[in-house]
Motif scaffolding. Sequence first.
Motif, PDB file in Angstrom:
ATOM      1  N   UNK A  71      -9.756   2.844  -4.611  1.00 13.82           N
ATOM      2  CA  UNK A  71     -10.847   1.682  -4.757  1.00 13.82           C
ATOM      3  C   UNK A  71      -9.983   0.214  -5.210  1.00 13.82           C
ATOM      4  N   UNK A  72     -10.275  -0.876  -4.581  1.00 13.87           N
ATOM      5  CA  UNK A  72      -9.739  -2.067  -4.602  1.00 13.87           C
ATOM      6  C   UNK A  72     -10.974  -2.849  -5.773  1.00 13.87           C
ATOM      7  N   UNK A  73     -10.605  -2.713  -6.978  1.00 15.25           N
ATOM      8  CA  UNK A  73     -11.811  -3.247  -7.766  1.00 15.25           C
ATOM      9  C   UNK A  73     -11.955  -4.743  -7.820  1.00 15.25           C
ATOM     10  N   UNK A  74     -10.969  -5.389  -7.083  1.00 14.19           N
ATOM     11  CA  UNK A  74     -11.201  -7.174  -6.996  1.00 14.19           C
ATOM     12  C   UNK A  74     -12.096  -7.539  -6.086  1.00 14.19           C
ATOM     13  N   UNK A  75     -12.679  -6.575  -5.003  1.00 16.86           N
ATOM     14  CA  UNK A  75     -13.482  -6.981  -4.087  1.00 16.86           C
ATOM     15  C   UNK A  75     -14.855  -5.960  -4.273  1.00 16.86           C
ATOM     16  N   UNK A  76     -15.988  -6.621  -3.788  1.00 26.89           N
ATOM     17  CA  UNK A  76     -17.066  -5.844  -4.085  1.00 26.89           C
ATOM     18  C   UNK A  76     -17.410  -4.474  -3.233  1.00 26.89           C
ATOM     19  N   UNK A  78     -14.715  -2.749  -2.710  1.00 17.53           N
ATOM     20  CA  UNK A  78     -13.901  -1.779  -3.105  1.00 17.53           C
ATOM     21  C   UNK A  78     -12.894  -1.465  -1.870  1.00 17.53           C
ATOM     22  N   UNK A  79     -12.586  -2.188  -0.950  1.00 24.35           N
ATOM     23  CA  UNK A  79     -11.658  -2.086   0.180  1.00 24.35           C
ATOM     24  C   UNK A  79     -10.667  -3.253  -0.006  1.00 24.35           C
ATOM     25  N   UNK A  80      -9.428  -2.672   0.156  1.00 19.52           N
ATOM     26  CA  UNK A  80      -8.225  -3.541  -0.015  1.00 19.52           C
ATOM     27  C   UNK A  80      -7.913  -4.439   1.220  1.00 19.52           C
ATOM     28  N   UNK A  81      -7.646  -5.581   1.254  1.00 16.40           N
ATOM     29  CA  UNK A  81      -7.150  -6.338   2.220  1.00 16.40           C
ATOM     30  C   UNK A  81      -6.065  -7.617   1.914  1.00 16.40           C
ATOM     31  N   UNK A  82      -5.323  -7.945   2.800  1.00 15.82           N
ATOM     32  CA  UNK A  82      -4.440  -8.986   2.438  1.00 15.82           C
ATOM     33  C   UNK A  82      -5.113 -10.274   2.227  1.00 15.82           C
ATOM     34  N   UNK A  83      -6.267 -10.338   2.970  1.00 12.16           N
ATOM     35  CA  UNK A  83      -7.142 -11.669   2.979  1.00 12.16           C
ATOM     36  C   UNK A  83      -7.698 -11.870   1.382  1.00 12.16           C
ATOM     37  N   UNK A  84      -8.152 -10.404   1.010  1.00 12.16           N
ATOM     38  CA  UNK A  84      -8.652 -10.607  -0.336  1.00 12.16           C
ATOM     39  C   UNK A  84      -7.849 -10.794  -1.496  1.00 12.16           C
ATOM     40  N   UNK A  85      -6.563 -10.279  -1.391  1.00  8.55           N
ATOM     41  CA  UNK A  85      -5.602 -10.552  -2.247  1.00  8.55           C
ATOM     42  C   UNK A  85      -5.192 -12.253  -2.435  1.00  8.55           C
TER      43      UNK A  85
END
Length: 236
Positions: A71-76, A78-85
């Motif tokens: 889970x990617x905790x930095x996004x609501x 929980x999905x990882x994406x390059x854009x989110x990073x």
Amino acid sequence: MPFASRFPLLFQLETNKACTVSSCLVMYEDEICGTWNWKRQPSLRAKIEEIRELLLECQQVRLSHGNDRWCWILDESNEFSVKGVKEKMLMDTGSVAGYNFKWNKWVPLKVEVLPWRAEMERIPSLVSLAKRNVEVSSVLYPMCGETEESAEHFFRDLLEMFKFTRFPKRKAKAFHAVCLTTIWCLWEARNEAVFNGNIAQLNNVVGGIKVLGFLWVRNRSKLDAITWENWRSFNL
């Protein structure tokens, strides 16, 4: 750290040394319970204390009946994406304790990163190393030996200086590049003194600032027509 290392007394009691956490824990009415396979019941106070700490540690975990997944905790979502990073990095870039770091493409990235890290106290200054329990012979700045070597003492005045200039926009950016170049050259001279015992001559440091500043600004900006004479008099 593996539980075998964190709770060595309990690990000694376990008969199956290859057991996993999932094989020793079960869910009972939404509570995690242990199903130990010990040689004997723990009696020493230290062992009982380890049991208490282990259960407290496990109770902080919420198990589900599905398969494990990242889970990617930095996004609501929980999905990882390059854009989110990228969005997260842009939100955090240069913002340290209310200080907004000003970047400048007229110097190499490594030259910008040094003061940026210094603002976060993430450079290996002698004071910073001492705070991390690294043994240093002295925390005094090796170039003068009079004050403690901290990131604030080393860089802050130079980072703040360009804010109070009244230059036109182009010259102000060039002056900012000179400040960043000065920080880089001072750090290089400092490292030479710390690791090789060579104290740089002031004239050599100043000369290096002038030359590197000229080369970087001339080749990385649209001021490619400036000459050395213009640069020496800062006639931009």
